[in-house]
Write a protein that holds these residues in place. Structure first.
Motif, PDB file in Angstrom:
ATOM      1  N   ALA A   7       0.841  -1.200   0.000  1.00 19.74           N
ATOM      2  CA  ALA A   7       0.000   0.000   0.000  1.00 19.74           C
ATOM      3  C   ALA A   7       0.876   1.251   0.000  1.00 19.74           C
ATOM      4  O   ALA A   7       1.903   1.305   0.687  1.00 19.74           O
ATOM      5  N   GLU A   8       0.441   2.248  -0.748  1.00 19.70           N
ATOM      6  CA  GLU A   8       1.199   3.499  -0.813  1.00 19.70           C
ATOM      7  C   GLU A   8       1.290   4.164   0.560  1.00 19.70           C
ATOM      8  O   GLU A   8       2.278   4.816   0.887  1.00 19.70           O
ATOM      9  N   THR A   9       0.243   4.012   1.371  1.00 21.02           N
ATOM     10  CA  THR A   9       0.279   4.606   2.709  1.00 21.02           C
ATOM     11  C   THR A   9       1.357   3.963   3.567  1.00 21.02           C
ATOM     12  O   THR A   9       2.007   4.637   4.372  1.00 21.02           O
TER      13      THR A   9
END
Length: 209
Positions: A83-85
């Motif tokens: 995930a980019e987060t």
């Protein structure tokens, strides 16, 4: 020719583990088509993959030392979904390691479980971040949380306490994981071409993680 990518506490980590991970993770689209730029990017990708594999190896040993059930061997050809987060919060190496390594996730979960969050810290977080606890109705009305607002516009401490404590425990667990990782990696010896991507000892180093 050296057949290992790194040595962890006297035990070698085979290059084939790094190669398998590289094969599973497609290279990003390259803005440059210059051969030297592409070669540099591929060298850095190999160093990045080495870090992911080393973290998996370190985490497996940490799980055994803690008496945690050793996870099954990770399928080396499993494609990672990160995930980019998580990349923003953890850095690409640690985020990828947690996506790739069952042992790393197990260790992180154990470290989170061990954290003790004081009631005063939970209350303090609630008091300092009231804007995060507006009711659905207040949000719908566009209430300004720092002016012209009533107590009815906020969720009560009792309503959010468990969620806040869980969030603080998660953050403390991640800090503990980074502390463990920094200490554990201190004795790792890397083969030439497999150093940390940010190691200034090699000419291609990058500071970003």
């Amino acid at each position: 020719m050296t057949e290992h990518a790194a040595v962890v506490r006297g035990r070698t980590v085979p290059k084939r583990r790094v190669d398998a991970l590289l094969a599973a993770v497609p290279a990003r689209d390259r803005e440059s088509t210059r051969p030297e730029a592409l070669a540099r990017a591929e060298r850095q990708r190999r160093r990045w993959a080495t870090q992911v594999v080393v973290i998996d190896e370190l985490a497996k040993r940490a799980c055994v030392e803690r008496g945690l059930e050793p996870p099954d061997e990770v399928a080396p050809d499993r494609v990672l979904a990160v995930a980019e987060t998580d990349v923003a919060d953890l850095g690409s190496i640690v985020a990828a390691a947690l996506a790739h390594s069952d042992a790393a996730r197990l260790l992180l979960a154990e470290l989170e479980r061990e954290q003790v969050v004081a009631e005063a810290d939970v209350q303090d977080y609630y008091d300092r971040n009231r804007d995060r606890f507006l009711t659905t109705d207040a949000l719908r009305r566009g209430v300004e949380p720092f002016g012209g607002v009533s107590s009815e516009d906020f969720l009560t401490y009792g309503q959010v306490r468990e969620g806040v404590a869980r969030e603080l425990r998660r953050a403390a667990g991640r800090r503990a994981f980074f502390g463990w990782l920094d200490q554990s990696k201190a004795g790792v010896v890397y083969a030439v071409g497999h150093e940390h991507p940010g190691d200034p000892a090699h000419p291609d180093h990058e500071h970003r993680h």
